[in-house]
Write a protein that holds these residues in place. Structure first.
Motif, PDB file in Angstrom:
ATOM      1  N   TYR A  34      19.197   5.167   5.486  1.00  0.00           N
ATOM      2  CA  TYR A  34      18.637   6.522   5.569  1.00  0.00           C
ATOM      3  C   TYR A  34      17.391   6.617   4.696  1.00  0.00           C
ATOM      4  O   TYR A  34      17.440   6.409   3.479  1.00  0.00           O
ATOM      5  N   CYS A  35      16.277   6.903   5.345  1.00  0.00           N
ATOM      6  CA  CYS A  35      15.034   7.097   4.628  1.00  0.00           C
ATOM      7  C   CYS A  35      14.268   8.181   5.374  1.00  0.00           C
ATOM      8  O   CYS A  35      14.667   8.598   6.462  1.00  0.00           O
ATOM      9  N   LEU A  36      13.166   8.616   4.793  1.00  0.00           N
ATOM     10  CA  LEU A  36      12.316   9.591   5.469  1.00  0.00           C
ATOM     11  C   LEU A  36      10.907   9.037   5.578  1.00  0.00           C
ATOM     12  O   LEU A  36      10.431   8.428   4.607  1.00  0.00           O
ATOM     13  N   TRP A  53       0.806  -1.229   0.000  1.00  0.00           N
ATOM     14  CA  TRP A  53       0.000   0.000   0.000  1.00  0.00           C
ATOM     15  C   TRP A  53       0.834   1.271   0.000  1.00  0.00           C
ATOM     16  O   TRP A  53       0.320   2.362   0.254  1.00  0.00           O
ATOM     17  N   HIS A  54       2.138   1.153  -0.323  1.00  0.00           N
ATOM     18  CA  HIS A  54       2.990   2.352  -0.483  1.00  0.00           C
ATOM     19  C   HIS A  54       4.262   1.936  -1.209  1.00  0.00           C
ATOM     20  O   HIS A  54       5.145   1.307  -0.630  1.00  0.00           O
ATOM     21  N   LEU A  55       4.359   2.314  -2.473  1.00  0.00           N
ATOM     22  CA  LEU A  55       5.485   1.828  -3.288  1.00  0.00           C
ATOM     23  C   LEU A  55       5.962   2.905  -4.264  1.00  0.00           C
ATOM     24  O   LEU A  55       5.152   3.614  -4.865  1.00  0.00           O
ATOM     25  N   HIS A  56       7.280   2.964  -4.430  1.00  0.00           N
ATOM     26  CA  HIS A  56       7.878   3.846  -5.450  1.00  0.00           C
ATOM     27  C   HIS A  56       8.435   2.974  -6.571  1.00  0.00           C
ATOM     28  O   HIS A  56       9.360   2.199  -6.354  1.00  0.00           O
ATOM     29  N   LEU A  57       7.846   3.121  -7.765  1.00  0.00           N
ATOM     30  CA  LEU A  57       8.309   2.324  -8.910  1.00  0.00           C
ATOM     31  C   LEU A  57       9.232   3.121  -9.818  1.00  0.00           C
ATOM     32  O   LEU A  57       9.832   2.561 -10.728  1.00  0.00           O
ATOM     33  N   THR A  76       5.484  -0.934   1.896  1.00  0.00           N
ATOM     34  CA  THR A  76       6.947  -1.089   1.994  1.00  0.00           C
ATOM     35  C   THR A  76       7.696   0.235   1.953  1.00  0.00           C
ATOM     36  O   THR A  76       8.768   0.365   2.518  1.00  0.00           O
ATOM     37  N   ASP A  77       7.140   1.228   1.226  1.00  0.00           N
ATOM     38  CA  ASP A  77       7.907   2.432   0.903  1.00  0.00           C
ATOM     39  C   ASP A  77       9.229   2.069   0.241  1.00  0.00           C
ATOM     40  O   ASP A  77      10.221   2.777   0.392  1.00  0.00           O
ATOM     41  N   SER A  78       9.238   0.959  -0.489  1.00  0.00           N
ATOM     42  CA  SER A  78      10.449   0.607  -1.230  1.00  0.00           C
ATOM     43  C   SER A  78      10.739   1.755  -2.197  1.00  0.00           C
ATOM     44  O   SER A  78       9.891   2.121  -3.007  1.00  0.00           O
ATOM     45  N   ALA A  79      11.933   2.329  -2.079  1.00  0.00           N
ATOM     46  CA  ALA A  79      12.248   3.577  -2.792  1.00  0.00           C
ATOM     47  C   ALA A  79      13.665   3.495  -3.333  1.00  0.00           C
ATOM     48  O   ALA A  79      14.619   3.922  -2.696  1.00  0.00           O
ATOM     49  N   PRO A  80      13.796   2.898  -4.540  1.00  0.00           N
ATOM     50  CA  PRO A  80      15.144   2.653  -5.058  1.00  0.00           C
ATOM     51  C   PRO A  80      15.889   3.924  -5.443  1.00  0.00           C
ATOM     52  O   PRO A  80      15.324   4.833  -6.060  1.00  0.00           O
ATOM     53  N   VAL A 117      -0.792  10.623   3.439  1.00  0.00           N
ATOM     54  CA  VAL A 117      -0.033  11.721   4.039  1.00  0.00           C
ATOM     55  C   VAL A 117       1.411  11.353   4.347  1.00  0.00           C
ATOM     56  O   VAL A 117       1.673  10.364   5.047  1.00  0.00           O
ATOM     57  N   HIS A 118       2.335  12.134   3.801  1.00  0.00           N
ATOM     58  CA  HIS A 118       3.709  12.095   4.312  1.00  0.00           C
ATOM     59  C   HIS A 118       3.717  13.027   5.521  1.00  0.00           C
ATOM     60  O   HIS A 118       3.741  14.250   5.372  1.00  0.00           O
ATOM     61  N   GLY A 119       3.678  12.454   6.706  1.00  0.00           N
ATOM     62  CA  GLY A 119       3.431  13.240   7.908  1.00  0.00           C
ATOM     63  C   GLY A 119       4.681  13.778   8.575  1.00  0.00           C
ATOM     64  O   GLY A 119       5.047  13.338   9.669  1.00  0.00           O
ATOM     65  N   CYS A 144      20.581  10.566  -1.047  1.00  0.00           N
ATOM     66  CA  CYS A 144      19.113  10.503  -1.160  1.00  0.00           C
ATOM     67  C   CYS A 144      18.509   9.653  -0.047  1.00  0.00           C
ATOM     68  O   CYS A 144      19.105   8.681   0.402  1.00  0.00           O
ATOM     69  N   ALA A 145      17.280  10.010   0.332  1.00  0.00           N
ATOM     70  CA  ALA A 145      16.517   9.239   1.316  1.00  0.00           C
ATOM     71  C   ALA A 145      15.723   8.163   0.594  1.00  0.00           C
ATOM     72  O   ALA A 145      15.085   8.449  -0.422  1.00  0.00           O
ATOM     73  N   GLY A 146      15.735   6.960   1.124  1.00  0.00           N
ATOM     74  CA  GLY A 146      14.923   5.892   0.547  1.00  0.00           C
ATOM     75  C   GLY A 146      15.642   4.564   0.648  1.00  0.00           C
ATOM     76  O   GLY A 146      16.846   4.489   0.429  1.00  0.00           O
ATOM     77  N   GLU A 160       1.151   7.664   6.202  1.00  0.00           N
ATOM     78  CA  GLU A 160       2.082   6.735   5.555  1.00  0.00           C
ATOM     79  C   GLU A 160       3.349   6.536   6.381  1.00  0.00           C
ATOM     80  O   GLU A 160       3.806   7.435   7.073  1.00  0.00           O
ATOM     81  N   HIS A 161       3.906   5.341   6.234  1.00  0.00           N
ATOM     82  CA  HIS A 161       5.194   4.973   6.838  1.00  0.00           C
ATOM     83  C   HIS A 161       5.427   5.606   8.212  1.00  0.00           C
ATOM     84  O   HIS A 161       6.330   6.394   8.399  1.00  0.00           O
ATOM     85  N   ILE A 162       4.568   5.207   9.163  1.00  0.00           N
ATOM     86  CA  ILE A 162       4.681   5.820  10.494  1.00  0.00           C
ATOM     87  C   ILE A 162       5.935   5.306  11.212  1.00  0.00           C
ATOM     88  O   ILE A 162       6.365   4.170  11.018  1.00  0.00           O
ATOM     89  N   PRO A 212       3.357   9.040  -6.503  1.00  0.00           N
ATOM     90  CA  PRO A 212       3.398   9.908  -7.679  1.00  0.00           C
ATOM     91  C   PRO A 212       4.588  10.877  -7.704  1.00  0.00           C
ATOM     92  O   PRO A 212       4.588  11.823  -8.500  1.00  0.00           O
ATOM     93  N   ASN A 213       5.602  10.654  -6.867  1.00  0.00           N
ATOM     94  CA  ASN A 213       6.678  11.660  -6.769  1.00  0.00           C
ATOM     95  C   ASN A 213       7.740  11.455  -7.845  1.00  0.00           C
ATOM     96  O   ASN A 213       8.917  11.275  -7.569  1.00  0.00           O
ATOM     97  N   LEU A 214       7.277  11.495  -9.102  1.00  0.00           N
ATOM     98  CA  LEU A 214       8.201  11.449 -10.230  1.00  0.00           C
ATOM     99  C   LEU A 214       8.728  12.846 -10.482  1.00  0.00           C
ATOM    100  O   LEU A 214       8.283  13.816  -9.866  1.00  0.00           O
ATOM    101  N   ALA A 226       9.585  18.032   1.997  1.00  0.00           N
ATOM    102  CA  ALA A 226       9.712  17.055   3.078  1.00  0.00           C
ATOM    103  C   ALA A 226      10.605  15.873   2.717  1.00  0.00           C
ATOM    104  O   ALA A 226      11.246  15.293   3.577  1.00  0.00           O
ATOM    105  N   THR A 227      10.627  15.502   1.405  1.00  0.00           N
ATOM    106  CA  THR A 227      11.349  14.268   1.069  1.00  0.00           C
ATOM    107  C   THR A 227      11.731  14.275  -0.404  1.00  0.00           C
ATOM    108  O   THR A 227      11.607  15.299  -1.079  1.00  0.00           O
ATOM    109  N   THR A 228      12.182  13.121  -0.919  1.00  0.00           N
ATOM    110  CA  THR A 228      12.613  12.998  -2.313  1.00  0.00           C
ATOM    111  C   THR A 228      11.533  13.510  -3.278  1.00  0.00           C
ATOM    112  O   THR A 228      10.382  13.097  -3.190  1.00  0.00           O
ATOM    113  N   ASN A 229      11.919  14.394  -4.190  1.00  0.00           N
ATOM    114  CA  ASN A 229      11.007  14.951  -5.203  1.00  0.00           C
ATOM    115  C   ASN A 229       9.713  15.513  -4.616  1.00  0.00           C
ATOM    116  O   ASN A 229       8.623  15.187  -5.074  1.00  0.00           O
TER     117      ASN A 229
HETATM  118  C1  NCD Z   1      10.996   8.251  -0.889  1.00  0.00           C
HETATM  119  C2  NCD Z   1      11.586   8.326  -2.294  1.00  0.00           C
HETATM  120  O1  NCD Z   1      12.782   8.107  -2.451  1.00  0.00           O
HETATM  121  O2  NCD Z   1      10.825   8.547  -3.238  1.00  0.00           O
HETATM  122  N1  NCD Z   1      12.061   8.290   0.065  1.00  0.00           N
HETATM  123  C3  NCD Z   1      11.999   7.884   1.355  1.00  0.00           C
HETATM  124  O3  NCD Z   1      12.965   8.081   2.082  1.00  0.00           O
HETATM  125  N2  NCD Z   1      10.955   7.258   1.852  1.00  0.00           N
HETATM  126  C4  NCD Z   1      10.016   9.351  -0.696  1.00  0.00           C
HETATM  127  C5  NCD Z   1       9.159   9.194   0.534  1.00  0.00           C
HETATM  128  O4  NCD Z   1       8.287   8.311   0.603  1.00  0.00           O
HETATM  129  O5  NCD Z   1       9.344   9.962   1.481  1.00  0.00           O
END
Ligand code: NCD
Ligand code: ZN
Length: 369
Positions: free
Chosen positions: A234-236, A22-26, A263-267, A145-147, A279-281, A183-185, A50-52, A115-118
Motif C-alpha cells: 500500500y502506497c500513494l 529522483w524521489h526519496l524519503h529519508l 524510488t519513492d522509497s518511504a520507510p 508534484v504529488h498528482g 501508513c502509505a509507503g 512524481e511517481h506516476i 520534505p514531508n517531515l 493527499a498522503t503521509t504528512n
Molecule cells: C510517502 C511517505 O510515506 O512519505 N508515502 C507514499 O505512499 N508514497 C509520501 C508520498 O510520497 O506520497
C-alpha cells in the motif's frame, strides 16, 4: 553496456553509470543513520522529500536537514542529498530566490493538503500559490508534484487522472515555462499527459518529466489483495490495474528522457503499516536497482535501464551525469522478510521474493536482518 544476449549466464554482469534517485524519503532523527546508508550504497544523489513532521518549509530548514543527512553518511560515502521545500499556502514568493541562491535546494514539492503521509500542511487551493509558482518559473526552480486530488467524492483509483485535468493542465497553461516533475506516476493518463507536453527549457531539457517507482513497474493492484490484505504494497498513489502498469513499463522502456527513476522509497515501521489505519509507503531503497533491473528485464528492455536510472534525471535537472559506475551481477537471491529498523522492524517491498540481479554496492550497509 553489453548486449542483452551476453547477460543470461549466472555471474554475468551489467555495468551502468552510477544512478540517482529522483524521489526519496529519508525521514529524520535516528532514522537517518539507517536510511542514508542504503541509498548511499546504490545512488550518487537523491532528491530528498520534505514531508517531515514538521515539514521542511524554508531554505534554512532545508540546509539544516541537509547537514543532518550528510552527517549520517557512512565513512567514505560521497552521496549528495538534493534538498526540496514543502510548498504551503503561506510560502512567500521571495523564498524561491533564497532557495535558488543556496545552491542546495533543487525543487519545491506540491502536496495537495491531505493527499498522503504528512501532507496536512500542503496546499489547500492552487490560487494561494500563484505568486510562488511565478517566482519558480522565473528562477527555473522545478515544481515536484504529488498528482492526486483529495476530493473524497473522487474514487481513490481515479485521483491521479482527475488531478491532471483539474489542476495540472491549468498549471501548465498558466505557467508554460515552469519545470514540472509529475512524481511517481501510476496511470496511462499520466503517461499520456507527459507525452503530450514536449516543451523544452533553454538548455533543451524537457520542461515536464515524470518519475516512476520500481513497485509501480512491477505490481498492479492485485498485489495489495493477494490472498488477503497486503499492507506492504500500500502506497500513494495506490497501485492501479494491469493496463496502467503496462503503460508505465512501456514509458520506462521507451528511452524517452522525460521518464526517469524515482524510488519513492518511504520507510514505515511494520507496526505503522500493519494497523487499523496503516501508513502509505513502500521501502525499496535496500534493493532499488535490483527491482528496476527485474522490471526492465521482464519487459525485455534491460539495455534501456542505464538511461532511465543514470542519465535522464540528471539531464532534466541540468546536473552533470555521474562519473562513476555500479555493477549488477546476475544472481538469484531472496529479498529478506524483515529488517531491523530503529526499535522495531521494517518489511521491504517484495519481501520473500526471489530476484535475478544483485547490485554490487560500493559501500553496502551491514545486512541488518
Ligand atoms: C510517502 C511517505 O510515506 O512519505 N508515502 C507514499 O505512499 N508514497 C509520501 C508520498 O510520497 O506520497
Ligand atoms: Zn514520495
Amino acid at each position: 553496456m553489453q548486449s542483452p544476449d551476453s547477460l543470461d549466464r549466472p555471474g554475468s554482469t551489467l555495468r551502468i553509470t552510477r544512478p540517482d534517485d529522483w524521489h526519496l524519503h529519508l525521514r529524520d532523527g535516528d532514522a537517518l543513520a539507517w536510511t542514508v546508508p542504503w541509498s548511499a550504497a546504490q545512488f550518487a544523489r537523491a532528491i530528498v522529500m520534505p514531508n517531515l513532521k514538521p515539514p521542511v518549509v524554508d531554505t534554512a530548514q532545508a540546509l539544516a536537514y541537509r547537514e543532518r543527512v550528510l552527517a549520517a553518511r557512512p565513512a567514505g560515502a560521497d552521496f549528495q542529498p538534493l534538498m526540496t521545500l514543502y510548498l504551503t499556502d503561506r510560502t512567500p514568493p521571495a523564498e524561491i530566490a533564497r532557495a535558488r541562491a543556496s545552491g542546495a535546494v533543487f525543487g519545491v514539492k506540491l502536496y495537495p493538503a491531505g493527499a498522503t503521509t504528512n501532507s496536512d500542511s500542503g496546499v489547500t487551493d492552487l490560487r494561494h500559490v500563484h505568486g510562488v509558482l511565478e517566482a519558480m518559473q522565473r528562477e527555473g526552480m522545478p515544481l515536484l508534484v504529488h498528482g492526486e486530488v483529495t476530493d473524497p467524492e473522487v474514487d481513490v483509483f481515479d485521483r491521479e487522472a482527475v488531478f491532471l485535468e483539474r489542476h495540472l493542465q491549468p498549471i501548465r497553461r498558466d505557467f508554460p515555462g515552469l519545470k514540472i516533475v509529475l512524481e511517481h506516476i501510476t496511470t496511462a493518463q499520466a503517461v499520456d499527459f507527459v507525452l503530450a507536453h514536449d516543451a523544452r527549457d533553454a538548455r533543451g531539457a524537457p520542461l515536464l518529466g515524470a518519475t516512476l517507482t520500481a513497485h509501480h513497474l512491477l505490481h498492479n493492484r492485485n498485489s495489495m489483495f493477494r490472498g488477503g490484505l497486503r499492507p506492504h504494497y500500500y502506497c500513494l498513489p495506490v497501485l492501479k490495474r494491469e493496463t496502467h502498469r503496462r503503460r508505465l513499463v512501456e514509458a520506462a522502456c521507451s528511452g524517452d528522457a522525460r521518464f526517469f527513476l524515482g524510488t519513492d522509497s518511504a520507510p514505515h515501521a511494520r507496526g505503522a503499516k500493519e494497523a487499523d489505519c496503516g501508513c502509505a509507503g513502500c521501502f525499496s531503497a535496500m534493493h532499488a536497482l535490483e527491482l528496476y533491473a527485474q522490471a526492465f528485464e521482464q519487459a525485455g528492455c534491460l539495455q534501456r535501464l542505464e538511461g532511465f536510472a543514470s542519465h535522464f534525471g540528471a539531464d532534466f535537472y541540468g546536473l552533470p551525469r555521474n562519473a562513476g559506475s555500479i555493477e549488477l551481477r546476475r544472481q538469484d537471491w531472496e529479498v529478506p522478510q524483515r529488517l531491523d529498523y530503529l526499535d522495531g522492524e521494517i518489511v521491504p517491498v517484495d519481501a520473500g521474493v526471489r530476484l535475478g540481479w544483485r547490485a554490487v554496492a560500493s559501500a553496502a550497509p551491514q545486512q541488518q536482518a
